[in-house]
Design a protein around this motif. Structure first.
Motif, PDB file in Angstrom:
ATOM      1  N   ARG B 192     -11.540   2.909   5.806  1.00 12.77           N
ATOM      2  CA  ARG B 192     -10.938   1.980   6.754  1.00 12.77           C
ATOM      3  C   ARG B 192     -10.142   0.901   6.044  1.00 12.77           C
ATOM      4  O   ARG B 192      -9.097   0.491   6.513  1.00 12.77           O
ATOM      5  N   HIS B 193     -10.675   0.436   4.903  1.00 18.66           N
ATOM      6  CA  HIS B 193      -9.934  -0.584   4.163  1.00 18.66           C
ATOM      7  C   HIS B 193      -8.789   0.074   3.419  1.00 18.66           C
ATOM      8  O   HIS B 193      -8.975   1.106   2.795  1.00 18.66           O
ATOM      9  N   ARG B 194      -7.637  -0.579   3.454  1.00 19.76           N
ATOM     10  CA  ARG B 194      -6.475   0.024   2.811  1.00 19.76           C
ATOM     11  C   ARG B 194      -6.695   0.207   1.307  1.00 19.76           C
ATOM     12  O   ARG B 194      -6.357   1.243   0.743  1.00 19.76           O
ATOM     13  N   ALA B 195      -7.276  -0.811   0.635  1.00 22.39           N
ATOM     14  CA  ALA B 195      -7.465  -0.721  -0.811  1.00 22.39           C
ATOM     15  C   ALA B 195      -8.318   0.495  -1.171  1.00 22.39           C
ATOM     16  O   ALA B 195      -8.013   1.241  -2.102  1.00 22.39           O
ATOM     17  N   ALA B 199      -7.492   3.924  -3.193  1.00 21.78           N
ATOM     18  CA  ALA B 199      -8.300   4.311  -4.350  1.00 21.78           C
ATOM     19  C   ALA B 199      -8.706   5.779  -4.243  1.00 21.78           C
ATOM     20  O   ALA B 199      -8.678   6.525  -5.232  1.00 21.78           O
ATOM     21  N   LEU B 200      -9.066   6.206  -3.037  1.00 28.73           N
ATOM     22  CA  LEU B 200      -9.475   7.597  -2.831  1.00 28.73           C
ATOM     23  C   LEU B 200      -8.310   8.546  -3.096  1.00 28.73           C
ATOM     24  O   LEU B 200      -8.445   9.555  -3.796  1.00 28.73           O
ATOM     25  N   VAL B 201      -7.157   8.209  -2.531  1.00 27.73           N
ATOM     26  CA  VAL B 201      -5.999   9.099  -2.661  1.00 27.73           C
ATOM     27  C   VAL B 201      -5.536   9.170  -4.122  1.00 27.73           C
ATOM     28  O   VAL B 201      -5.367  10.258  -4.687  1.00 27.73           O
ATOM     29  N   ILE B 202      -5.378   7.992  -4.751  1.00 29.48           N
ATOM     30  CA  ILE B 202      -4.886   7.988  -6.137  1.00 29.48           C
ATOM     31  C   ILE B 202      -5.928   8.634  -7.053  1.00 29.48           C
ATOM     32  O   ILE B 202      -5.589   9.409  -7.951  1.00 29.48           O
ATOM     33  N   GLY B 203      -7.199   8.351  -6.807  1.00 26.38           N
ATOM     34  CA  GLY B 203      -8.270   8.947  -7.615  1.00 26.38           C
ATOM     35  C   GLY B 203      -8.270  10.459  -7.505  1.00 26.38           C
ATOM     36  O   GLY B 203      -8.387  11.174  -8.506  1.00 26.38           O
ATOM     37  N   ALA B 230      -4.921   0.960  -7.085  1.00 28.00           N
ATOM     38  CA  ALA B 230      -5.130   0.804  -5.647  1.00 28.00           C
ATOM     39  C   ALA B 230      -5.373  -0.656  -5.305  1.00 28.00           C
ATOM     40  O   ALA B 230      -4.807  -1.194  -4.345  1.00 28.00           O
ATOM     41  N   PHE B 231      -6.203  -1.323  -6.120  1.00 30.18           N
ATOM     42  CA  PHE B 231      -6.515  -2.733  -5.899  1.00 30.18           C
ATOM     43  C   PHE B 231      -5.241  -3.575  -5.988  1.00 30.18           C
ATOM     44  O   PHE B 231      -4.974  -4.417  -5.127  1.00 30.18           O
TER      45      PHE B 231
END
Lengths: 118, 247
Positions: B192-195, B199-203, B230-231
């Motif tokens: 839900r949080h954009r950050a 992080a999930l997508v880039i990871g 991501a942060f």
């Protein structure tokens, strides 16, 4: 991995698990000690959460695409298709995680069984 | 909304925690530990090592990290650092839960003892119910919930281990596949949080290629690099609604 070669495999695994458990409990104990004294909505914790999410997402993507162990015996297209099926069922069932997982794992079993058949 | 529940005694609260953990939480987590047991079997380890991991390491993502990195032959430092990064979220989770477990007159060691049960499932249940309970029933409820879940997952760890060893290979594949699929969906559901979504997508995008670059350091670099990207991106991008407190 010089340490790994000096020890038997089970002992080495025990060592890694023990260190992993100590590290894990350390965070919890620190949480008890610091409770009431730190702000968990701070940017530091948001960064910590981002690192954890990224690490796990990377690990999971790697486990699906480039597995070691038994999953390496399943064909890559099957693993990817099963992951897509899990996602599709998850969204079709109003985000039901249990059904998504069951569909994904079931699909992989069926596809692997089918390949063994033909 | 916290359901308004009140138990006759702290003992009753502990038993209610025990009962509440049986059902959906146990079904979901129990099957994940079936998967963990099969992962341990697949790594060529004894069943007692799987049980040791669930007993002491209690928090599935960190346990999976240890098994996966053991299979890759990673060093002690890499394993410790990866588990520390994976489980660092337990610190803010514990910090947020503690105010809802405190009761006057409780010896401090009890807080340290029950903190072992801080992991997503029991934590979420306690965060939901404990604020509405009388103070002296909160810690017992959490302890009852946590102990039951933990014991049952020890059982399913062993069950998954023996199933993986006894079932035909193509069925074992399904068991070993439970964990990656489960966490993939948990993350998608939770993004839900954009950050964190970034992080999930880039990871997920960086994880496999960085593993190919270095099987030793790929996972750590993925975490720090993708997490920080991501942060940073979340800070720089214009914010629509700023995320509040969370764990």
């Amino acid at each position: 991995m010089p340490e790994a070669e000096a020890m038997s495999a089970p002992l080495w695994a025990l060592m890694l698990m023990t260190v992993g458990a100590l590290v894990t409990y350390f965070w919890r104990a620190l949480g008890v000690a610091l409770s009431g004294r730190i702000d968990t909505a701070s940017r530091l914790f948001e960064w910590v959460a981002c690192v954890a999410y990224a690490l796990l997402a990377g690990l999971i993507a790697r486990m699906i695409l480039l597995p070691n162990g038994p999953l390496a015996e399943a064909a890559s297209p099957d693993r990817i298709a099963a992951a897509v099926i899990a996602l599709a069922i998850f969204f079709l069932t109003r985000r039901n995680i249990g059904l998504g997982v069951a569909a994904g794992a079931g699909a992989l079993v069926l596809m692997s069984w089918g390949r063994g058949f033909f | 909304m916290p359901p308004a529940r009140r138990f006759a005694s702290p003992r009753e609260a502990a038993l209610a925690g025990l009962r509440d953990s049986i059902g959906v939480p146990m079904l979901v987590l129990g099957s994940s530990y079936l998967g963990f047991g099969s992962l341990v079997e697949g790594a060529g380890l004894d069943v007692w090592l799987g049980l040791f991991s669930t007993f002491t390491g209690w928090a599935l993502p960190g346990q999976i990290v240890v098994i996966e990195l053991y299979s890759l032959g990673s060093s002690l430092f890499v394993v410790a650092a990866a588990v520390a990064m994976t489980n660092a979220r337990l610190l803010p989770m514990t910090v947020t839960l503690m105010p809802y477990l405190r009761a006057p007159g409780t010896p401090r060691w009890r807080y340290y003892a029950v903190s072992h049960f801080v992991a997503v499932t029991a934590w979420a249940a306690a965060m939901r119910l404990c604020p509405s309970l009388p103070e002296n029933q909160r810690l017992p409820y959490f302890a009852g919930f946590g102990t039951t879940l933990w014991s049952m997952c020890l059982v399913t760890t062993a069950t998954g281990y023996y199933l993986a060893g006894g079932l035909p290979g193509f069925v074992t594949l399904g068991l070993v596949f439970l964990n990656p699929i489960y966490f993939m969906l948990v993350f998608v559901a939770d993004a839900r949080h954009r950050a964190r979504m970034l992080a999930l997508v880039i990871g997920a995008l960086l994880g496999p290629p960085l593993h190919l670059v270095s099987a030793d350091w790929g996972l750590l670099i993925t975490g720090v690099l993708a997490g920080s990207l991501a942060f940073g991106a979340d800070l720089l991008l214009p914010s629509k609604t700023k995320g509040g407190g969370h764990a």
